[in-house]
Enzyme design. Structure first.
Site, PDB file in Angstrom:
ATOM      1  N   ASN A   1      -5.026   5.685  -0.566  1.00 34.99           N
ATOM      2  CA  ASN A   1      -4.350   6.068   0.676  1.00 34.99           C
ATOM      3  C   ASN A   1      -3.913   7.528   0.675  1.00 34.99           C
ATOM      4  O   ASN A   1      -3.817   8.150   1.737  1.00 34.99           O
ATOM      5  CB  ASN A   1      -3.161   5.148   0.959  1.00 34.99           C
ATOM      6  CG  ASN A   1      -3.630   3.849   1.592  1.00 34.99           C
ATOM      7  OD1 ASN A   1      -4.745   3.759   2.081  1.00 34.99           O
ATOM      8  ND2 ASN A   1      -2.786   2.832   1.561  1.00 34.99           N
TER       9      ASN A   1
ATOM     10  N   SER B   1       0.829  -1.203   0.000  1.00 38.24           N
ATOM     11  CA  SER B   1       0.000   0.000   0.000  1.00 38.24           C
ATOM     12  C   SER B   1       0.859   1.247   0.000  1.00 38.24           C
ATOM     13  O   SER B   1       0.355   2.343  -0.166  1.00 38.24           O
ATOM     14  CB  SER B   1      -0.939  -0.002   1.208  1.00 38.24           C
ATOM     15  OG  SER B   1      -0.211  -0.176   2.389  1.00 38.24           O
TER      16      SER B   1
ATOM     17  N   HIS C   1      -3.102  -3.484  -5.790  1.00 34.08           N
ATOM     18  CA  HIS C   1      -3.415  -3.140  -4.400  1.00 34.08           C
ATOM     19  C   HIS C   1      -4.882  -3.434  -4.088  1.00 34.08           C
ATOM     20  O   HIS C   1      -5.777  -2.739  -4.574  1.00 34.08           O
ATOM     21  CB  HIS C   1      -3.073  -1.657  -4.159  1.00 34.08           C
ATOM     22  CG  HIS C   1      -3.255  -1.237  -2.743  1.00 34.08           C
ATOM     23  ND1 HIS C   1      -3.641   0.034  -2.376  1.00 34.08           N
ATOM     24  CD2 HIS C   1      -3.109  -1.928  -1.578  1.00 34.08           C
ATOM     25  CE1 HIS C   1      -3.712   0.107  -1.064  1.00 34.08           C
ATOM     26  NE2 HIS C   1      -3.410  -1.067  -0.559  1.00 34.08           N
TER      27      HIS C   1
ATOM     28  N   GLU D   1      -6.432  -1.283  -7.031  1.00 39.51           N
ATOM     29  CA  GLU D   1      -5.618  -0.284  -7.726  1.00 39.51           C
ATOM     30  C   GLU D   1      -4.525  -1.021  -8.506  1.00 39.51           C
ATOM     31  O   GLU D   1      -3.747  -1.776  -7.917  1.00 39.51           O
ATOM     32  CB  GLU D   1      -4.968   0.677  -6.717  1.00 39.51           C
ATOM     33  CG  GLU D   1      -5.966   1.582  -6.012  1.00 39.51           C
ATOM     34  CD  GLU D   1      -5.316   2.478  -4.966  1.00 39.51           C
ATOM     35  OE1 GLU D   1      -5.620   3.676  -4.948  1.00 39.51           O
ATOM     36  OE2 GLU D   1      -4.507   1.977  -4.146  1.00 39.51           O
TER      37      GLU D   1
HETATM   38  N1  CAA Z   1     -14.269 -11.657   4.778  1.00 39.50           N
HETATM   39  C1  CAA Z   1     -15.325 -12.018   4.047  1.00 39.50           C
HETATM   40  N2  CAA Z   1     -16.534 -11.458   4.148  1.00 39.50           N
HETATM   41  C2  CAA Z   1     -16.675 -10.467   5.035  1.00 39.50           C
HETATM   42  C3  CAA Z   1     -15.637 -10.013   5.847  1.00 39.50           C
HETATM   43  C4  CAA Z   1     -14.378 -10.657   5.691  1.00 39.50           C
HETATM   44  N3  CAA Z   1     -13.322 -10.293   6.416  1.00 39.50           N
HETATM   45  N4  CAA Z   1     -16.099  -9.010   6.629  1.00 39.50           N
HETATM   46  C5  CAA Z   1     -17.385  -8.842   6.318  1.00 39.50           C
HETATM   47  N5  CAA Z   1     -17.731  -9.716   5.360  1.00 39.50           N
HETATM   48  C6  CAA Z   1     -19.044  -9.855   4.715  1.00 39.50           C
HETATM   49  C7  CAA Z   1     -20.045 -10.338   5.711  1.00 39.50           C
HETATM   50  O1  CAA Z   1     -20.067 -11.758   5.760  1.00 39.50           O
HETATM   51  C8  CAA Z   1     -21.344  -9.774   5.172  1.00 39.50           C
HETATM   52  O2  CAA Z   1     -21.853 -10.606   4.142  1.00 39.50           O
HETATM   53  P1  CAA Z   1     -23.453 -10.781   3.981  1.00 39.50           P
HETATM   54  O3  CAA Z   1     -24.011  -9.407   3.810  1.00 39.50           O
HETATM   55  O4  CAA Z   1     -23.587 -11.629   2.775  1.00 39.50           O
HETATM   56  O5  CAA Z   1     -23.891 -11.460   5.235  1.00 39.50           O
HETATM   57  C9  CAA Z   1     -20.914  -8.454   4.528  1.00 39.50           C
HETATM   58  O6  CAA Z   1     -19.494  -8.566   4.301  1.00 39.50           O
HETATM   59  C10 CAA Z   1     -21.177  -7.279   5.420  1.00 39.50           C
HETATM   60  O7  CAA Z   1     -20.539  -7.516   6.669  1.00 39.50           O
HETATM   61  P2  CAA Z   1     -21.205  -7.260   8.091  1.00 39.50           P
HETATM   62  O8  CAA Z   1     -22.702  -7.342   7.980  1.00 39.50           O
HETATM   63  O9  CAA Z   1     -20.515  -8.102   9.096  1.00 39.50           O
HETATM   64  O10 CAA Z   1     -20.780  -5.797   8.491  1.00 39.50           O
HETATM   65  P3  CAA Z   1     -20.848  -4.460   7.709  1.00 39.50           P
HETATM   66  O11 CAA Z   1     -22.073  -4.333   6.881  1.00 39.50           O
HETATM   67  O12 CAA Z   1     -20.551  -3.440   8.730  1.00 39.50           O
HETATM   68  O13 CAA Z   1     -19.596  -4.536   6.679  1.00 39.50           O
HETATM   69  C11 CAA Z   1     -17.361  -4.024   6.230  1.00 39.50           C
HETATM   70  C12 CAA Z   1     -18.302  -4.780   7.139  1.00 39.50           C
HETATM   71  C13 CAA Z   1     -17.483  -4.558   4.797  1.00 39.50           C
HETATM   72  C14 CAA Z   1     -15.941  -4.282   6.730  1.00 39.50           C
HETATM   73  C15 CAA Z   1     -17.745  -2.504   6.255  1.00 39.50           C
HETATM   74  O14 CAA Z   1     -17.792  -2.049   7.571  1.00 39.50           O
HETATM   75  C16 CAA Z   1     -16.798  -1.642   5.474  1.00 39.50           C
HETATM   76  O15 CAA Z   1     -16.895  -1.550   4.258  1.00 39.50           O
HETATM   77  N6  CAA Z   1     -15.870  -0.952   6.191  1.00 39.50           N
HETATM   78  C17 CAA Z   1     -14.867  -0.096   5.545  1.00 39.50           C
HETATM   79  C18 CAA Z   1     -13.758  -0.971   5.047  1.00 39.50           C
HETATM   80  C19 CAA Z   1     -12.707  -0.188   4.344  1.00 39.50           C
HETATM   81  O16 CAA Z   1     -12.761   1.031   4.184  1.00 39.50           O
HETATM   82  N7  CAA Z   1     -11.687  -0.901   3.895  1.00 39.50           N
HETATM   83  C20 CAA Z   1     -10.542  -0.293   3.227  1.00 39.50           C
HETATM   84  C21 CAA Z   1      -9.500  -0.031   4.240  1.00 39.50           C
HETATM   85  S1  CAA Z   1      -8.109   0.729   3.507  1.00 39.50           S
HETATM   86  C22 CAA Z   1      -7.221  -0.560   2.919  1.00 39.50           C
HETATM   87  O17 CAA Z   1      -7.505  -1.716   3.060  1.00 39.50           O
HETATM   88  C23 CAA Z   1      -6.025  -0.192   2.120  1.00 39.50           C
HETATM   89  C24 CAA Z   1      -4.786   0.112   2.795  1.00 39.50           C
HETATM   90  O18 CAA Z   1      -3.795   0.078   2.115  1.00 39.50           O
HETATM   91  C25 CAA Z   1      -4.682   0.563   4.181  1.00 39.50           C
END
Ligand code: CAA
Length: 285
Positions: free
Chosen positions: A190, A119, A140, A152
């Site tokens: 990022n 990242s 990414h 990305e």
């Molecule tokens: N693996 C697989 N599936 C997952 C999962 C995982 N780790 N986490 C959640 N899910 C699935 C769940 O099973 C659920 O599926 P269904 O709807 O079919 O049941 C779905 O995703 C939604 O999950 P939840 O209902 O548990 O919870 P939620 O609606 O709050 O979603 C989330 C969870 C997808 C993590 C959401 O909170 C989200 O999008 N958060 C922001 C995440 C984000 O911004 N990520 C980027 C970070 S930056 C990065 O990664 C880059 C870097 O370089 C730092």
């Protein structure tokens, strides 16, 4: 060149998510780690994810069985000699990554694409240690990989159009939407996300509002799925700090300077969900 055989080096949270998604998407997938316990833990995470998907009716037992056949693991990097693409997902440090790219350049045929899920580290430096600079790029993914739609594709000045086209097709087959970015610190996401997270920490340091209220404000006021403190805990405070340092080194402006609180939390080992404590406490959950 259409990609069929995928290699994933590193089976942590991101590596296992990428291997899981590749195998689920029909690719012959081979994954490795530095030790058997780490490999076992990553493979168990993937099997657990498939079991959950099956229990939710998202996968049939036959589909799970087919995924399991497509996903293999090894401790021997030489087994990657037949891969069309190798995705590096190891520790976020420059020297180990450069050493791995040198090794992969020697092991795999010249046509194999070598890509990094970093990242923050420059893709150009990884390309420079290989003899196939046109076939090196960033790929990414975002956490959680099976859920997040974006990838990305990061191109250096020497990444070829054919490589970008192959990566575009590969990521679309994985159900992702690729965007193309130049090899600059933070790429697109990022570069925008990190200063936002840092601003939230500074706002809290200045006593403007509590962490809970800042999180509630952004979640309920802008429909972000997570507030900035919950998201930083999710991404990892160490990863956030590292990304901030890399971006700040290229753009020494106050918005990218890591706040003192973030550094102190990392020093204390409060890295977020993965250690049970970050800005919030997860030890009961
Ligand atoms: N693996 C697989 N599936 C997952 C999962 C995982 N780790 N986490 C959640 N899910 C699935 C769940 O099973 C659920 O599926 P269904 O709807 O079919 O049941 C779905 O995703 C939604 O999950 P939840 O209902 O548990 O919870 P939620 O609606 O709050 O979603 C989330 C969870 C997808 C993590 C959401 O909170 C989200 O999008 N958060 C922001 C995440 C984000 O911004 N990520 C980027 C970070 S930056 C990065 O990664 C880059 C870097 O370089 C730092």
């Amino acid at each position: 060149m259409a990609i069929q055989k995928v290699g994933v080096v590193g089976c942590g949270l991101m590596g296992s998510g990428i291997a899981q998604t590749a195998a689920q998407s029909g690719f012959d997938t081979l994954v490795t780690e530095v030790s058997q316990p780490l490999l076992d833990r990553g493979m168990q995470r993937i099997q657990g994810a498939w079991a959950t998907m099956q229990s939710k009716g998202k996968l049939t037992a036959e589909q799970v069985a087919a995924n399991q056949v497509r996903l293999r693991s090894t401790l021997d990097l030489n087994d990657f000699a037949d891969r069309d693409i190798v995705i590096e997902v190891i520790i976020e440090q420059k020297e180990p990554k450069l050493a791995l790219f040198r090794q992969l350049d020697a092991i795999t045929p010249p046509a194999t694409l070598l890509v990094s899920n970093t990242s923050s580290l420059p893709i150009t430096e990884m390309a420079a240690v290989t003899k196939r600079r046109d076939k090196v790029a960033g790929l990414h993914f975002f956490n959680p990989v099976p859920v997040m739609k974006l990838v990305e594709i990061v191109r250096t000045v020497e990444t070829s159009d054919a490589t970008v086209a192959a990566l575009r097709q590969f990521t679309e087959t994985m159900g992702k939407t690729p965007i193309i970015a130049k090899d600059t610190a933070g790429f697109v996401v990022n570069f925008l996300l990190i200063p936002y997270l840092l601003s939230a920490i500074r706002m809290y340091e200045q006593g403007v509002a509590s962490m809970e209220d800042i999180d509630a404000a952004m979640q309920l006021g802008t429909n972000y799925p997570m507030g900035p403190f919950t998201l930083t805990d999710y991404v990892g405070l160490d990863t956030t700090l590292y990304a901030a340092e890399v971006i700040y080194a290229e753009h020494p402006e106050p918005a990218y300077a890591p706040p003192a609180l973030l550094r102190r939390m990392v020093t204390l080992g409060r890295l977020g969900r993965k250690t049970g404590q970050g800005f919030y406490d997860y030890t009961d959950k």
